[in-house]
Every structure is written in C-alpha cells, then in structure tokens.
Design an enzyme around this catalytic site. Sequence first.
Site: not given
Ligand code: COA
Length: 332
Positions: A121, A288, A257
């Site tokens: 990215c 993204n 980004h």
């Molecule tokens: N849909 C619904 N629920 C989801 C899910 C999805 N796609 N993915 C995870 N969950 C749930 C999990 O099971 C968890 O549930 P629980 O609280 O009952 O256990 C809850 O959501 C939180 O999970 P978590 O993995 O901690 O989610 P998060 O708040 O970290 O959000 C992302 C996930 C991916 C949106 C977030 O971590 C993110 O944006 N990270 C950076 C990603 C990014 O920018 N990447 C590119 C960089 S180049």
Amino acid sequence: MTALTAASGSAHAAILGVGAYRPRRVVPNSEVVDAIDSSDEWIQQRSGIKTRRFAEDDETVPMMSVAASKQALDAAGIAADQVDCIIVATVSHLMQTPSAASLIAHELGTTAAAFDISAACAGFCHGVSLAADMVRAGSSRHVLVVGVERLSDITSPTDRGTAFIFADGAGAVVVGPSDVPGIGPVVWGSDGEHYDYIRQNHDWRDVIASDDPQMPHLIMEGSAVFRWAAFEMAKVAQEALDRAGITADQLDVFVPHQANNRITDTMARSMKLPDTVRIARDIVDAGNTSAASVPLALERMMAEGEARSGDTALLIAFGAGLAYAAQVVTVP
Ligand code: COA
C-alpha cells in the site's frame, strides 16, 4: 583516474498531472456480507466502506494503468514519448516477470525505462519520492508513477478480515521539473519485525507442492495493523510536515492511504489537523485499493474541487512490510 561527466537535473520537481481509472463494476456491501457473516452496518461502522469496485476480465493491471496514465499525461500536457521512466507500484500483477511497467510503456507507445516496485500500500508514495529524486538528479526529466491493483484476484471472498476491505483500481501522476519545490522530503521506512501482519497466506512453492493447490490470498492481523497505522503513522505524517518546513495550519488537503476511515480520523486527531484541512474519504466507495489508493483519492478531490491547483497536500501511505512513506506535495 578519468573524470566522468555527472548527470544533473532540475533544481526542483513537482507533480504535473494526475489520472485515475475506476473499474466499471460497483460492488455494494450487500454482495460481500453473506460469505463472511457480516452486515452492511458493521462494515460501514468499522471501515467507512459502502461500495468498492471490482475489475472485470478486460480490466487488467496494464489496461487500468494505461487508462490512468493517459489521463495523467493529458493533465500534465506531456506526450508519452517525453516520459523517461515509468515506475509501477503494485502487488497484484500476477506475472512474476517481466514487469507490468514494460508492458504499460509499450502500450503507451514509449521505450522509456520501466520497472515495478513492491512496497504494497505504500508503493505509490515510494514511487513519487524516487521520481522526484530522479528528476532532480538528472536521470529522467519526466517520470510516470502508477499505483495499480486488482486485489480482488488475491483476496478470498470468505476471509472475514479482508474480503470487505480490498478492491481494484489505478491512479497515476507525472512528475517533472519545476521552478519551485513541489514535492517535499520523503519520510519513509519499514518495520520488518511485523512482516507477518499483512501477507500472502502461502509461499508459491508450498502452493505448488500441495495436493490441493489453491490461489494464495491476502491475510491480515486487522487489530494490530489498525493500532500501528493509527498511532505510528500519525508521527510519520507529522515528520513529513516538519521536514517540508510547514505546520498543520498551512495544509489544505490530507490524502492518507484509504485503509479505514477510523484510521484516518485517529491520525487527523493525533496531528491536531485544523477543520479547514480537507480530508480524502475515497474509501467510502472505492474500498482499500492498496498502491492505487492515494492517487485515486487525490484525483477525486481534484475532480470534485476539494483540492485545487496550488494547494498544499500531505500524502501518506502504509501497509504490508510493514512499509510506509509520506511527503508534502503541491497539487498541480
Ligand atoms: N463482519 C462482522 N463482524 C466481524 C467481522 C466482519 N467482517 N470481522 C470481525 N468481526 C467481529 C469479530 O468476530 C469480533 O466479534 P466479538 O467482539 O463478538 O468477538 C468483533 O467483530 C471485533 O473483531 P476485530 O477483529 O477486533 O475487529 P476490528 O474492530 O479490529 O475491525 C478491521 C476489523 C479489519 C475493520 C480493523 O481491524 C481494521 O480496519 N484494521 C486495519 C485494516 C487495514 O487498514 N488494513 C490495511 C492496511 S494497508
């Protein structure tokens, strides 16, 4: 020792034109939620994404790149045969060799130097920095920098952590000589200790050796990436402002980004960006697009009048590696 003639370039470099290609097919959250047991509401709340674009068969990495490049060249008023080098940032050109750049050069009708870079990215901002240095050092007068991805090819539709995030598109800029500095010093680096945070799930050799070979796909430790991006990258962005010799209140536009709207919000808060700074939100309907995200977001702000010629813009990109690069630029 025989003295050699040294190359010498322009005193300064700037972005001269910007172009974009957005694939035709708009994919709403409703199309991705069933395979990952998610909902439109969850995706919008956690990432900001409402829709994204997925490329169709003919919208290949070279095809999207050529379309974005032609637009950037037109905007810059530069013909393809005036380009000395083409740098393509991508991780989704699925031919190991030759580079996408050499094919793109040929399709644009030039024999310019052409190569790809792999910085995920962060690749586009790496390319802009290289291009500025090349123009100033004299190895090139005009450099075309392309950020392009077809991440839909390397994303599993059933992977809960990535299927709703990654998308496709291409953006391009022409970098060339300028009377005044138009591209500030780059702040860049890598944090290979976290090499595993965002990566292809299997090495190609393991895939080929497997009894049931599957196309490798991207996997990501979402929460860890989120924390790193939101907090560490705000410091990098601030350093790019410092190195350009400006303060946040002199900034017109912030083009981070497009990884996640919540990351953008956290960065903007940490940097205490004034309300007057207009912030890119292309992720809402582009998802993204990795290396393409910064030029796509910039092009959109320019097209919608949110970024105007002469504005001062802070670019920052970060991702797998972990790799990052940031610089302040003048909007062409
Ligand atoms: N849909 C619904 N629920 C989801 C899910 C999805 N796609 N993915 C995870 N969950 C749930 C999990 O099971 C968890 O549930 P629980 O609280 O009952 O256990 C809850 O959501 C939180 O999970 P978590 O993995 O901690 O989610 P998060 O708040 O970290 O959000 C992302 C996930 C991916 C949106 C977030 O971590 C993110 O944006 N990270 C950076 C990603 C990014 O920018 N990447 C590119 C960089 S180049």
